[in-house]
Design a protein around this motif. Structure first.
Motif, mmCIF file in Angstrom:
data_model
loop_
_atom_site.group_PDB
_atom_site.id
_atom_site.type_symbol
_atom_site.label_atom_id
_atom_site.label_comp_id
_atom_site.label_asym_id
_atom_site.label_seq_id
_atom_site.Cartn_x
_atom_site.Cartn_y
_atom_site.Cartn_z
ATOM 1 N N PRO A 5 0.858 -1.269 0.019
ATOM 2 C CA PRO A 5 -0.047 0.068 -0.003
ATOM 3 C C PRO A 5 0.899 1.321 -0.054
ATOM 4 C CG PRO A 5 0.046 -1.097 2.188
ATOM 5 C CD PRO A 5 0.816 -1.938 1.141
ATOM 6 N N CYS A 35 5.324 -1.081 3.143
ATOM 7 C CA CYS A 35 4.641 -0.148 2.446
ATOM 8 C C CYS A 35 5.273 0.791 1.602
ATOM 9 C CB CYS A 35 3.842 0.800 3.366
ATOM 10 S SG CYS A 35 4.787 1.628 4.605
ATOM 11 N N ALA A 113 -5.985 10.623 -1.299
ATOM 12 C CA ALA A 113 -6.690 9.457 -0.842
ATOM 13 C C ALA A 113 -8.092 9.543 -1.476
ATOM 14 C CB ALA A 113 -6.911 9.171 0.748
ATOM 15 N N LYS A 116 -7.859 8.164 -4.896
ATOM 16 C CA LYS A 116 -7.330 7.026 -4.764
ATOM 17 C C LYS A 116 -5.996 6.877 -5.375
ATOM 18 C CE LYS A 116 -11.945 4.795 -5.596
ATOM 19 N NZ LYS A 116 -11.834 4.695 -3.945
ATOM 20 N N ASP A 119 -3.249 4.857 -0.884
ATOM 21 C CA ASP A 119 -4.262 3.802 -0.063
ATOM 22 C C ASP A 119 -4.583 4.171 1.450
ATOM 23 O OD1 ASP A 119 -4.131 2.034 -2.284
ATOM 24 O OD2 ASP A 119 -2.112 1.865 -1.680
ATOM 25 N N ALA A 340 -5.283 -1.326 5.398
ATOM 26 C CA ALA A 340 -5.185 -1.397 3.767
ATOM 27 C C ALA A 340 -5.333 -2.842 3.581
ATOM 28 C CB ALA A 340 -4.017 -0.625 3.442
ATOM 29 N N LYS A 343 -8.741 -4.181 4.108
ATOM 30 C CA LYS A 343 -9.397 -3.704 3.182
ATOM 31 C C LYS A 343 -9.497 -4.227 1.897
ATOM 32 C CE LYS A 343 -11.272 0.844 1.496
ATOM 33 N NZ LYS A 343 -11.027 2.135 1.483
ATOM 34 N N LYS A 344 -8.310 -4.514 1.339
ATOM 35 C CA LYS A 344 -8.205 -5.339 0.121
ATOM 36 C C LYS A 344 -8.649 -6.778 0.123
ATOM 37 C CE LYS A 344 -4.370 -2.468 -1.677
ATOM 38 N NZ LYS A 344 -3.259 -2.388 -2.414
#
Length: 344
Positions: A5, A35, A113, A116, A119, A340, A343-344
């Protein structure tokens, strides 16, 4: 995870400890293993932060677009906003310039954010007086995020290890906080707490709800908010199948949470939730006369984007000295990455 992310980290108030904490945190190679971080701030300010912490092996890469980032350990990508006149900059001082800079960093990271392009957003501390002096009349990060993302149902969550607290109200007077303990709001926060735990990978979250009054009102002897507002909210959530307990007396609920009874606690107001978290997360070494640890994080729940933050202030008294502790920022980065991934 195949793709790491992208994190946007605000530098915070330039008169505070945020810039130096950011350099310290990104000196950790393992952050780049989990990250792709970008600092949103002023590159001149970040250059001075390198001087302050004596980070000899760190260089900065100025970018104007996320696509330009290198994401390379040892080279910190800075999404440059021309915000700080270094000839006028002073550490530890409230100023319009610093307040404006801090606000613009937050505004920009939210926009990135929402578009997009990143992330996760991670925020360093800002000074509420400074942003208000600059004409931005918010009581803190949480309210800025809510306004700029068009979010009406939101709450603040604090966490230290497995102790998590979410709040019915935060930055209002204690008198107003009592008035805000209403059935619908308590129910909404219970739901936010439940969903937050789910987003962290907890399959069947156990939510403990604190009372407002001593002994949770003692059946109406010390107050009626529990009977009239909190208990009906808990019942609503239980009828939907949520694992909720309460109202639990505020003087015992956090010890129970520490012992594993609950995955998260719903606190009725700011200090009811903040004090126990900071007792365990902020450790002062009285012999060494310095903070041994300042850990814990702050997450805004209910937003369309991920926001994780340090759980401390600007530390003006330590700013520019290189002594500030970066543990809370490291915690916030790691928490944001976890959110993150789930969420994915």
């Amino acid at each position: 995870m195949k793709k790491k992310p992208v994190l946007g980290i605000t530098m915070g108030d330039p008169a505070g400890c945020g810039p130096e904490l950011t350099i310290k945190a990104l000196e950790n190679k393992n952050i780049y293993e989990i990250c792709n971080p970008i600092v949103v701030g002023d590159i001149n300010m970040m250059e001075d932060a390198i001087r302050v912490v004596r980070a000899k092996d760190i260089t900065l890469h100025k970018i104007a677009d996320v696509k330009e980032a290198k994401f390379q350990y040892g080279v910190i990508d800075v999404y440059h906003l021309d915000l700080v006149d270094m000839s006028k900059h002073e550490y530890g001082k409230v100023s319009v310039m610093a307040g404006e800079a801090a606000f613009q960093c937050v505004k920009t990271v939210i926009e990135l954010a929402m578009e997009k392009k990143i992330d996760v957003t991670v925020t360093n501390a800002l000074n509420k007086e400074a942003i208000n002096l600059a004409g931005h009349h918010y009581s803190g990060h949480t309210e800025i995020y809510a306004a700029l993302t068009g979010t009406s149902n939101y709450s603040m969550m604090l966490a230290h290890d497995d102790l998590r607290v979410v709040h019915v109200s935060t930055h209002v007077s204690l008198r107003e906080a009592c008035d805000r303990v209403k059935k619908q709001r308590v129910y909404d926060v219970i739901k936010l707490a439940h969903d937050a735990c789910k987003s962290l990978g907890i399959e069947n979250p156990k939510v403990g709800v604190a009372g407002l009054n001593p002994h949770s009102g003692e059946n109406g002897i010390f107050g009626t908010e529990e009977k009239n507002e909190i208990e009906p909210a808990i019942k609503m959530a239980q009828e939907e199948g949520l694992n909720v307990d309460g109202p639990v007396p505020p003087d015992t609920i956090f010890s129970k949470a520490q012992g594993g009874w609950y995955d998260i606690v719903v606190a009725m107001y700011h200090d009811q939730g903040h004090i126990p978290l900071k007792v365990v997360g902020f450790v002062y070494d009285k012999k060494a006369k310095k903070w041994a640890s300042i850990s814990g994080i702050n997450v805004t729940l209910g937003l369309p984007i991920i926001r994780s933050s340090v759980d401390h202030g600007t530390a003006f008294e330590y700013a520019g000295q290189g002594h500030a502790n970066e543990i809370s920022l490291l915690n916030a980065i790691e928490y944001g990455v976890q959110l993150a991934i789930n969420k994915k």
